[in-house]
Scaffold this active site. Structure first.
Site, short mmCIF file in Angstrom:
data_model
loop_
_atom_site.label_atom_id
_atom_site.label_comp_id
_atom_site.label_asym_id
_atom_site.label_seq_id
_atom_site.Cartn_x
_atom_site.Cartn_y
_atom_site.Cartn_z
N ASP A 10 0.88 -1.16 0.00
CA ASP A 10 0.00 0.00 0.00
C ASP A 10 0.93 1.23 0.00
OD1 ASP A 10 -2.43 1.50 0.59
OD2 ASP A 10 -1.62 1.73 2.60
N LEU A 11 0.42 2.39 -0.37
CA LEU A 11 1.29 3.58 -0.43
C LEU A 11 1.14 4.46 0.83
CD1 LEU A 11 3.26 5.37 -2.07
CD2 LEU A 11 1.26 6.41 -3.16
N ASP A 12 -0.04 5.08 0.97
CA ASP A 12 -0.25 6.00 2.08
C ASP A 12 -0.27 5.25 3.41
OD1 ASP A 12 -0.52 7.91 0.18
OD2 ASP A 12 -2.70 8.05 0.30
N THR A 18 1.17 10.27 3.63
CA THR A 18 0.47 11.34 2.91
C THR A 18 -0.86 11.67 3.56
OG1 THR A 18 0.00 9.59 1.35
CG2 THR A 18 1.48 11.30 0.60
N LYS A 46 -8.74 6.94 5.81
CA LYS A 46 -7.53 6.20 5.42
C LYS A 46 -7.86 4.96 4.59
CE LYS A 46 -4.48 7.98 8.91
NZ LYS A 46 -3.73 7.75 10.14
N ILE A 48 -9.52 4.80 1.94
CA ILE A 48 -10.82 4.93 1.26
C ILE A 48 -10.64 5.77 -0.01
CG2 ILE A 48 -13.16 5.92 1.61
CD1 ILE A 48 -12.77 3.75 3.57
N ARG A 50 -11.24 8.56 -3.11
CA ARG A 50 -11.47 10.01 -3.01
C ARG A 50 -12.96 10.35 -2.89
NH1 ARG A 50 -9.04 13.02 -7.93
NH2 ARG A 50 -7.30 11.70 -7.31
N SER A 115 -2.29 0.56 -4.44
CA SER A 115 -2.82 1.72 -3.71
C SER A 115 -4.14 2.20 -4.29
CB SER A 115 -1.79 2.86 -3.79
OG SER A 115 -2.35 4.08 -3.42
N ALA A 116 -4.97 2.81 -3.43
CA ALA A 116 -6.24 3.39 -3.90
C ALA A 116 -6.02 4.75 -4.55
CB ALA A 116 -7.19 3.54 -2.71
N SER A 117 -4.83 5.31 -4.36
CA SER A 117 -4.59 6.69 -4.81
C SER A 117 -4.42 6.81 -6.32
CB SER A 117 -3.35 7.25 -4.12
OG SER A 117 -3.08 8.54 -4.63
N ASN A 119 -2.89 9.42 -7.37
CA ASN A 119 -1.70 10.28 -7.41
C ASN A 119 -0.42 9.53 -7.10
OD1 ASN A 119 -2.97 12.97 -7.84
ND2 ASN A 119 -4.02 12.43 -5.95
N LYS A 146 -10.72 -1.30 -1.96
CA LYS A 146 -10.49 -2.20 -0.83
C LYS A 146 -11.68 -2.06 0.12
CE LYS A 146 -5.61 -0.96 -1.20
NZ LYS A 146 -4.53 -0.17 -0.65
N GLU A 170 0.08 -3.43 4.62
CA GLU A 170 -1.05 -2.48 4.69
C GLU A 170 -1.16 -1.81 6.06
OE1 GLU A 170 -3.68 -0.91 3.72
OE2 GLU A 170 -3.88 -1.53 1.65
N ASP A 171 -1.63 -0.55 6.06
CA ASP A 171 -1.86 0.15 7.34
C ASP A 171 -3.35 0.28 7.66
OD1 ASP A 171 -2.33 2.06 5.25
OD2 ASP A 171 -2.28 3.63 6.78
P1 B16 Z 1 -6.28 10.09 -4.15
P2 B16 Z 1 -3.61 4.06 -0.09
C1 B16 Z 1 -5.43 6.04 -0.27
O1 B16 Z 1 -4.14 5.54 -0.49
C2 B16 Z 1 -5.47 6.94 0.95
O2 B16 Z 1 -5.18 6.20 2.13
C3 B16 Z 1 -6.84 7.57 1.07
O3 B16 Z 1 -6.88 8.44 2.19
C4 B16 Z 1 -7.15 8.35 -0.23
O4 B16 Z 1 -8.45 8.90 -0.17
C5 B16 Z 1 -7.05 7.38 -1.41
O5 B16 Z 1 -5.75 6.81 -1.44
C6 B16 Z 1 -7.31 8.09 -2.73
O6 B16 Z 1 -6.26 9.00 -2.97
O7 B16 Z 1 -7.27 11.15 -3.79
O8 B16 Z 1 -4.85 10.57 -4.18
O9 B16 Z 1 -6.65 9.36 -5.42
O10 B16 Z 1 -3.60 4.01 1.41
O11 B16 Z 1 -4.55 3.05 -0.73
O12 B16 Z 1 -2.24 4.04 -0.70
MG MG Z 2 -2.85 3.10 3.39
#
Ligand code: B16
Ligand code: MG
Length: 222
Positions: A10-12, A18, A46, A48, A50, A115-117, A119, A146, A170-171
């Site tokens: 996982d990233l964040d 972040t 966390k 979840i 966007r 990662s869900a991000s 970015n 997830k 994962e966190d």
């Molecule tokens: P973005 P992860 C998740 O990253 C974050 O934990 C979560 O807080 C955020 O809303 C989600 O990415 C979406 O991120 O807005 O940058 O697309 O923990 O899955 O690495």
């Molecule tokens: Mg995370």
């Protein structure tokens, strides 16, 4: 005995923190909408996506808005968030991460991001870790968040490794559930009470070793 062939991260909250930048941006949006958004509220976001995060924020503020307004608000928050992460440097990589990734590579264990991000590429580029990954799967490649296993199953597929030979780091509780749903092993990074479904929990990647990765804990029933 199962031999671990790939690790998915996982990233964040695992590679970088972040969450603090997400919080700054969400709090700024809440303020503009006229209500307070606390760090405690932020915990619920966390891991979840966007748009799901925005829904929680609006629930906290007691607001119901049209879909097109919500899309614009999410975009506004993301623009602020992107301004914050644009300033990230390699100093923000969490303790032990780079060393552990290099240990894995040195031992021919494949590495993917899950990662869900949306970015993740900018973040990994700014902290100088893009080349440490054999595959990058993130919010741009998935349709199911997830605890759905999609992000990790896609990562394993890109690496050409079977799920039962993978370990997820994962966190977030939803992330550990995603790993279980994918049929993978999992290492929780953080609070053992929250991450109690993980095979093991450590406080950071600084505590991880190859011995722990291939330990008996992962070989139950294998
Ligand atoms: P973005 P992860 C998740 O990253 C974050 O934990 C979560 O807080 C955020 O809303 C989600 O990415 C979406 O991120 O807005 O940058 O697309 O923990 O899955 O690495
Ligand atoms: Mg995370």
């Amino acid at each position: 005995m199962t031999k671990i062939k790939a690790c998915l991260f996982d990233l964040d909250g695992v590679i970088v923190d972040t969450a603090k930048y997400h919080y700054l941006a969400w709090r700024r949006l809440a303020k503009e909408l006229g209500f307070d958004f606390t760090e405690e509220h932020n915990e619920r976001l966390k891991g979840i996506s966007r748009m799901d995060s925005l829904e929680i924020l609006l629930e906290v503020g007691g607001l119901t808005l049209d879909e097109n307004v919500k899309v614009k608000l999410a975009e506004k928050k993301n623009n602020w968030y992107c301004e914050y992460i644009a300033k990230m440097t390699p100093d923000e990589i969490l303790p032990g991460t780079k060393e552990f990734l290099e240990l894995l590579r040195g031992n021919k264990i494949k590495i993917a991001l899950g990662s869900a991000s949306k970015n993740s590429m900018s973040i990994l580029t700014n902290v100088g870790l893009v080349n440490h990954f054999d595959a990058i799967v993130d919010g741009n490649n998935i349709t199911h968040a997830k605890p759905d296993p999609q992000v990790f199953l896609l990562g394993a597929k890109e690496l050409g490794v079977a799920p039962e030979e993978c370990v997820v780091f994962e966190d977030a509780r939803a992330g550990i559930e995603a790993a279980i749903n994918a049929g993978m092993y999992s290492v929780g990074i953080g609070d053992p009470k929250i991450l109690n479904k993980a095979n093991i929990v450590v406080s950071s990647l600084k505590e991880m070793t190859l011995e722990k990765l291939n330990s008996q804990i992962y070989c139950k029933g294998a």
